[in-house]
Design an enzyme around this catalytic site. Structure first.
Site, mmCIF file in Angstrom:
data_model
loop_
_atom_site.group_PDB
_atom_site.id
_atom_site.type_symbol
_atom_site.label_atom_id
_atom_site.label_comp_id
_atom_site.label_asym_id
_atom_site.label_seq_id
_atom_site.Cartn_x
_atom_site.Cartn_y
_atom_site.Cartn_z
ATOM 1 N N GLY A 16 35.181 51.627 55.566
ATOM 2 C CA GLY A 16 33.728 51.457 55.560
ATOM 3 C C GLY A 16 33.009 52.096 54.388
ATOM 4 C CG LEU A 97 34.542 35.184 59.445
ATOM 5 C CD1 LEU A 97 33.251 35.432 58.666
ATOM 6 C CD2 LEU A 97 34.388 35.638 60.893
ATOM 7 C CG HIS A 113 38.134 39.268 46.989
ATOM 8 N ND1 HIS A 113 39.029 39.225 48.040
ATOM 9 C CD2 HIS A 113 38.871 39.024 45.873
ATOM 10 C CE1 HIS A 113 40.234 38.960 47.573
ATOM 11 N NE2 HIS A 113 40.167 38.831 46.265
HETATM 12 C C1 GAR Z 1 37.340 46.823 49.774
HETATM 13 O O1 GAR Z 1 38.082 47.017 48.609
HETATM 14 C C2 GAR Z 1 36.996 45.345 49.924
HETATM 15 O O2 GAR Z 1 36.710 44.718 48.712
HETATM 16 C C3 GAR Z 1 38.265 44.830 50.514
HETATM 17 O O3 GAR Z 1 38.664 45.804 51.450
HETATM 18 C C4 GAR Z 1 38.179 47.070 51.017
HETATM 19 C C5 GAR Z 1 37.381 47.669 52.133
HETATM 20 O O4 GAR Z 1 37.019 48.981 51.818
HETATM 21 N N1 GAR Z 1 38.081 43.555 51.120
HETATM 22 C C6 GAR Z 1 39.001 42.615 51.117
HETATM 23 O O5 GAR Z 1 40.090 42.747 50.598
HETATM 24 C C7 GAR Z 1 38.584 41.349 51.810
HETATM 25 N N2 GAR Z 1 39.542 40.323 51.582
HETATM 26 P P1 GAR Z 1 35.923 49.732 52.665
HETATM 27 O O6 GAR Z 1 36.309 49.553 54.144
HETATM 28 O O7 GAR Z 1 36.052 51.165 52.216
HETATM 29 O O8 GAR Z 1 34.588 49.127 52.366
#
Ligand code: GAR
Length: 208
Positions: A16, A97, A113
């Site tokens: 998060g 989704l 992303h």
């Molecule tokens: C982030 O790097 C986001 O870009 C990635 O997961 C991480 C979440 O970090 N999302 C994906 O890979 C979606 N396909 P966070 O929970 O610390 O925000």
């Protein structure tokens, strides 16, 4: 009477840190919105704790309580509709989704992303970028459509890949940029400051 705030739902599965960046932006008065709901598909996602710490409604919705994805998403839609959500922000939400959800919130779902799309859609993309040997990676905020990581791009930030990088160091530097461009992209939407031409999304050109 002040007009109603723009309502965000933030969907999470993990740490998060992007949620935190959005919370901080709001609390620092850089984003005129409120987070009406944080929803996780993972029970112990640290993101839920972050939300609670800031007094935000933070809910775990267990996929195992539903017979299939459609029913799970139907429940998600119901919950979001009761909150009159204006924008759904995926922030490390690790579930693809389905059509119904995407159609239900058409044009109102965005995602962050950790690559420069359309390079490296999908999972483990920092590792893929390193293995491919690209010299730049980065992050992308985009609208969500039915193609995974395929929707129109709102903002991107490039991150140079250093010879000494490993997955962790690269991910950390990309995350730093994510925390800048995600709240900024949300702000552009909240302030109705985007115009669209096919797949191209640009800041509105405002006359003086
Ligand atoms: C982030 O790097 C986001 O870009 C990635 O997961 C991480 C979440 O970090 N999302 C994906 O890979 C979606 N396909 P966070 O929970 O610390 O925000």
């Amino acid at each position: 009477m002040p007009s109603e705030k723009f309502k965000l739902a933030v969907l999470v599965s993990g740490c998060g840190s992007n949620l935190q960046a959005i919370i901080d932006s709001i609390e620092e008065n850089n984003l005129a919105a409120e987070i009406s709901l944080i929803l996780s598909n993972v029970p112990d996602a640290y993101a839920l704790q972050r939300g609670k710490k800031h007094g935000l409604e933070s809910v775990f919705l267990d996929p195992k309580d539903f017979p299939n994805r459609d029913d799970y998403e139907k429940r998600m839609i119901e919950i979001l509709q009761t909150k009159s959500i204006d924008l759904v922000c995926l922030a490390g939400f690790m579930r693809i989704l389905g059509k119904k959800f995407i159609e239900g919130f058409s044009g109102k779902i965005i995602n962050i992303h950790p690559s420069l799309l359309p390079a490296f859609p999908g999972l483990n993309v920092q590792k893929k970028a390193l293995e491919h040997g690209v010299k730049f990676s980065g992050c992308t905020v985009h609208f969500v459509n039915e193609e995974v990581d395929g929707g129109a791009i709102i903002l991107q930030a490039a991150v140079p890949i250093l010879d000494a990088d490993d997955v962790q160091s690269l991910s950390d530097r990309i995350l730093e940029q994510e925390h800048i461009i995600y709240p900024e992209a949300i702000r552009l939407i909240v302030e109705d400051n985007l115009e669209f031409s096919g797949r191209r999304v640009a800041r509105k050109t405002r006359g003086n």
